[in-house]
Design a protein around this motif. Structure first.
Motif, PDB file in Angstrom:
ATOM      1  N   ALA A   1       6.855   2.091  35.806  1.00 31.50           N
ATOM      2  CA  ALA A   1       6.755   3.708  34.950  1.00 31.50           C
ATOM      3  C   ALA A   1       5.735   4.796  35.564  1.00 31.50           C
ATOM      4  O   ALA A   1       6.217   5.950  35.699  1.00 31.50           O
ATOM      5  CB  ALA A   1       6.794   4.068  33.370  1.00 31.50           C
ATOM      6  N   GLN A   2       4.372   4.601  35.904  1.00 36.53           N
ATOM      7  CA  GLN A   2       3.595   5.456  36.897  1.00 36.53           C
ATOM      8  C   GLN A   2       4.095   5.628  38.360  1.00 36.53           C
ATOM      9  O   GLN A   2       3.535   6.830  38.605  1.00 36.53           O
ATOM     10  CB  GLN A   2       2.279   5.240  36.606  1.00 36.53           C
ATOM     11  N   MET A   3       5.348   4.770  38.795  1.00 38.36           N
ATOM     12  CA  MET A   3       5.036   4.919  40.325  1.00 38.36           C
ATOM     13  C   MET A   3       6.187   6.430  40.423  1.00 38.36           C
ATOM     14  O   MET A   3       7.231   6.787  39.301  1.00 38.36           O
ATOM     15  CB  MET A   3       5.620   3.028  40.996  1.00 38.36           C
ATOM     16  N   THR A   4       5.873   6.891  42.009  1.00 37.65           N
ATOM     17  CA  THR A   4       7.034   7.766  41.517  1.00 37.65           C
ATOM     18  C   THR A   4       7.529   7.087  43.270  1.00 37.65           C
ATOM     19  O   THR A   4       8.147   5.852  42.895  1.00 37.65           O
ATOM     20  CB  THR A   4       6.348   8.350  42.728  1.00 37.65           C
ATOM     21  N   PRO A   5       8.850   7.705  43.362  1.00 36.75           N
ATOM     22  CA  PRO A   5       9.846   6.996  43.707  1.00 36.75           C
ATOM     23  C   PRO A   5      10.059   6.268  44.502  1.00 36.75           C
ATOM     24  O   PRO A   5      10.029   5.230  45.344  1.00 36.75           O
ATOM     25  CB  PRO A   5      11.425   7.755  43.677  1.00 36.75           C
ATOM     26  N   GLU A   6       9.021   7.401  45.759  1.00 37.29           N
ATOM     27  CA  GLU A   6       8.777   6.229  47.078  1.00 37.29           C
ATOM     28  C   GLU A   6       7.362   5.009  46.891  1.00 37.29           C
ATOM     29  O   GLU A   6       8.068   4.155  47.736  1.00 37.29           O
ATOM     30  CB  GLU A   6       7.751   7.541  48.247  1.00 37.29           C
TER      31      GLU A   6
ATOM     32  N   ALA B   1       5.719  -4.069  56.198  1.00 39.19           N
ATOM     33  CA  ALA B   1       4.650  -4.153  56.448  1.00 39.19           C
ATOM     34  C   ALA B   1       3.358  -2.494  55.989  1.00 39.19           C
ATOM     35  O   ALA B   1       2.077  -3.482  55.385  1.00 39.19           O
ATOM     36  CB  ALA B   1       3.440  -4.207  58.122  1.00 39.19           C
ATOM     37  N   ALA B   2       4.011  -1.425  56.125  1.00 38.66           N
ATOM     38  CA  ALA B   2       3.460  -0.926  55.384  1.00 38.66           C
ATOM     39  C   ALA B   2       3.398  -0.444  54.181  1.00 38.66           C
ATOM     40  O   ALA B   2       2.093  -0.249  53.531  1.00 38.66           O
ATOM     41  CB  ALA B   2       3.777   1.448  56.508  1.00 38.66           C
ATOM     42  N   ALA B   3       3.763  -0.982  53.269  1.00 38.23           N
ATOM     43  CA  ALA B   3       4.224  -1.417  51.960  1.00 38.23           C
ATOM     44  C   ALA B   3       2.939  -1.807  51.688  1.00 38.23           C
ATOM     45  O   ALA B   3       2.727  -2.049  50.621  1.00 38.23           O
ATOM     46  CB  ALA B   3       5.078  -1.377  51.298  1.00 38.23           C
ATOM     47  N   TYR B   4       2.293  -3.243  51.924  1.00 38.35           N
ATOM     48  CA  TYR B   4       1.132  -3.908  51.489  1.00 38.35           C
ATOM     49  C   TYR B   4      -0.010  -2.776  51.340  1.00 38.35           C
ATOM     50  O   TYR B   4      -1.433  -3.220  50.731  1.00 38.35           O
ATOM     51  CB  TYR B   4       1.163  -4.995  52.487  1.00 38.35           C
ATOM     52  N   LEU B   5      -0.180  -1.854  52.802  1.00 38.36           N
ATOM     53  CA  LEU B   5      -1.405  -1.127  51.670  1.00 38.36           C
ATOM     54  C   LEU B   5      -1.066  -0.049  50.753  1.00 38.36           C
ATOM     55  O   LEU B   5      -1.453   1.178  51.131  1.00 38.36           O
ATOM     56  CB  LEU B   5      -1.419  -0.127  53.449  1.00 38.36           C
ATOM     57  N   SER B   6      -0.246   0.569  50.574  1.00 41.10           N
ATOM     58  CA  SER B   6       0.334   1.107  49.266  1.00 41.10           C
ATOM     59  C   SER B   6      -0.434   0.965  47.993  1.00 41.10           C
ATOM     60  O   SER B   6      -1.188  -0.613  47.996  1.00 41.10           O
ATOM     61  CB  SER B   6       2.069   0.927  49.198  1.00 41.10           C
TER      62      SER B   6
END
Length: 293
Positions: free
Chosen positions: A182-187, A170-175
């Motif tokens: 390619a610009q994303m961090t691993p998290e 659920a928290a991922a939707y607020l990311s």
């Protein structure tokens, strides 16, 4: 001289209907119930003592749970027959009935009152035995849901995603992760994959789009060709589907088995209760007093 002549018939207002004897003696029934319950309790305590003498954890000769259950059931049936037979006999004998039907009624009433009283005194225990199988069905269904839900982290693990992030979906939707993998961090990549997993599970056009998004993220994060990333995601998805199907099949099988056991237990209990009624009836009719002619 006037003489009074009477034909021996009393005036109508002096005629009294003879009082009919009561055919059902509740005092006798109460006595029979007390005897039946007392005999059942004594034999039950005796059976508990016999069962405990068979427990020997040191020697390892203790019977299994199945053997204990079958033995306890047979012993309970025997004690029920003896107790209700004694209670029905006592009730009919104390009531002094001469008619076999009256004796039969006394025996059946003793059986009914004893049954109601026993259920009242042992409500929690009886409810636990009967409801145990149905609670097992609910527990199996809940476990099935948990098993299916636990499969999702496996898919994420194969794709290189931390399992804890799936539980925090659920928290991922607020990311605020960037759209370019390619610009994303691993998290951010982990959260984005977790966000796409529900759509992937639903399938259809939405599922295909989610799968493509996951493939792009895996390829970018691991610096591998997209075809290799596609193969990894495909294998993960196949494992997910297989695990889910196995979990659902296992849950259905366990639920069917539990429902069958509950139905069988119900039939056995009904049969035992009917045997108890027959025992009380036979005991009562045996005590029928012969009419002296």
């Amino acid at each position: 001289m006037v003489s009074n002549v009477t034909n021996g018939v009393l005036p109508i207002d002096e005629v009294r209907a003879a009082k009919m004897p009561t055919r059902l003696s509740w005092g006798a029934i109460f006595a029979g119930v007390v005897i039946a319950v007392a005999v059942q309790l004594v034999l039950g305590i005796l059976g508990t003592g016999i069962g405990l003498t068979m427990v020997d954890p040191v020697e390892g000769t203790t019977p299994g749970a199945a053997g204990f259950g079958i033995g306890a059931g047979i012993y309970w049936l025997i004690t029920t027959i003896v107790a209700l037979g004694a209670g029905g006999y006592a009730a009919a004998r104390v009531a002094g009935v001469h008619d076999r039907f009256d004796a039969l009624v006394h025996g059946l009433v003793v059986w009914g009152v004893t049954l109601i009283l026993t259920l009242y005194l042992l409500t929690s225990a009886v409810g636990g035995i009967i409801g145990g199988a149905f609670r097992t069905v609910g527990a199996v269904a809940g476990a099935a849901g948990s098993s299916v839900g636990a499969v999702a982290p496996k898919v994420a693990s194969v794709a290189g995603v931390d399992e804890s992030d799936v539980r925090n979906e659920a928290a991922a939707y607020l990311s605020d992760a960037p759209s370019d993998p390619a610009q994303m961090t691993p998290e951010q990549a982990q959260k984005e994959i977790a966000k796409q997993l529900p759509a992937l599970a639903r399938g259809g056009n939405e599922g295909r789009e989610a799968e493509g998004r996951i493939v792009d993220i895996v390829a970018a994060q691991r610096n591998i060709p997209r075809a290799e990333a596609q193969a990894q995601v495909t294998r993960a998805k196949q494992q997910f589907v297989q695990s889910k199907d196995n979990a659902v099949a296992t849950a259905k099988s366990a639920t069917d088995a539990a429902a069958g056991a509950a139905a069988g237990t119900s039939f056995v209990i009904v049969l035992a209760l009917l045997i108890g009624a027959v025992a009380a009836s036979i005991g009562a009719t045996t005590a029928t007093r012969r009419t002296i002619r």
